[in-house]
Design an enzyme around this catalytic site. Sequence first.
Site, PDB file in Angstrom:
ATOM      1  N   ASP A  81      -2.265  -1.211  -0.507  1.00 22.13           N
ATOM      2  CA  ASP A  81      -1.999  -0.432   0.690  1.00 22.13           C
ATOM      3  C   ASP A  81      -2.047  -1.402   1.864  1.00 22.13           C
ATOM      4  OD1 ASP A  81      -1.747   2.152   2.184  1.00 22.13           O
ATOM      5  OD2 ASP A  81      -3.660   1.486   3.013  1.00 22.13           O
ATOM      6  N   GLU A  98       4.055   0.700  -0.976  1.00 21.24           N
ATOM      7  CA  GLU A  98       4.717   1.859  -0.384  1.00 21.24           C
ATOM      8  C   GLU A  98       6.065   1.460   0.208  1.00 21.24           C
ATOM      9  OE1 GLU A  98       1.436   5.035   1.198  1.00 21.24           O
ATOM     10  OE2 GLU A  98       1.667   3.198   2.377  1.00 21.24           O
ATOM     11  N   ASP A 137      -8.224   3.476   2.383  1.00 21.43           N
ATOM     12  CA  ASP A 137      -7.138   2.608   1.935  1.00 21.43           C
ATOM     13  C   ASP A 137      -7.220   2.311   0.437  1.00 21.43           C
ATOM     14  OD1 ASP A 137      -6.257   2.576   4.547  1.00 21.43           O
ATOM     15  OD2 ASP A 137      -7.224   0.665   5.033  1.00 21.43           O
TER      16      ASP A 137
END
Length: 227
Positions: A30, A114, A194
Amino acid sequence: MVPDVSFSLEDKSVPSLISTENIKTAVGIDVGLKEFLTTNTGETISVPKFYRKSQSNLARKQKKVSRKEIGSNNWRAAQNRIARLHQHIARQREDFHYKTAHKLVRENDLIAVEDLNIRGLARNTKLSKSIYDVARGAFIEKLNAVAVKRGIHVIKVSPHNTSQNCSNCGHKVPKTLSVRTHSCPKCKTVLDRDENAAINILNKALNEVGIILSACGGLGVSQPVFA
């Protein structure tokens, strides 16, 4: 009679991707603002803040430019000093990105990230300086480039609910950006926000390629099991 001659233009320098059967190590990351990145195991890499650390120096140089006559030799020299500082910041950030990318690629066969709308995030004026200091988009590009040369998978997944859903039970736990701890009221899981997101990112990526985590913590090829 001239014999037929054929040439192969296949590029041998780029290896094929590791087959899913041979993937032994995988990581979900992340990329954030509090930390540069957090992995699914809780490992963190701090934001170097090259731009923020140079802001006062940059402001002084910009103030000097404003005092020069536009178009004069002194004005051009002052502009060049600002340009060199920006170049220095960019090179520092690039070096940091490549070193981080090489570390991740050396240690993993699959890296999950992501698929973020970087331009959309940068429109948030409260976060724009932090976003540019992290330079997520540039880092992901370099990570892809390094991974391709090693035959390593980089899987981009939808960011939808990666921060909100519990990585243990899947229950949705709404939280604002200021809430840095994930605390699930359903299964009582408590994690750094996170780290929770990184686990969800990894699970989504493994699901996409048809791999599940075995009971002993290793990886095995199977049917997707994550929602």
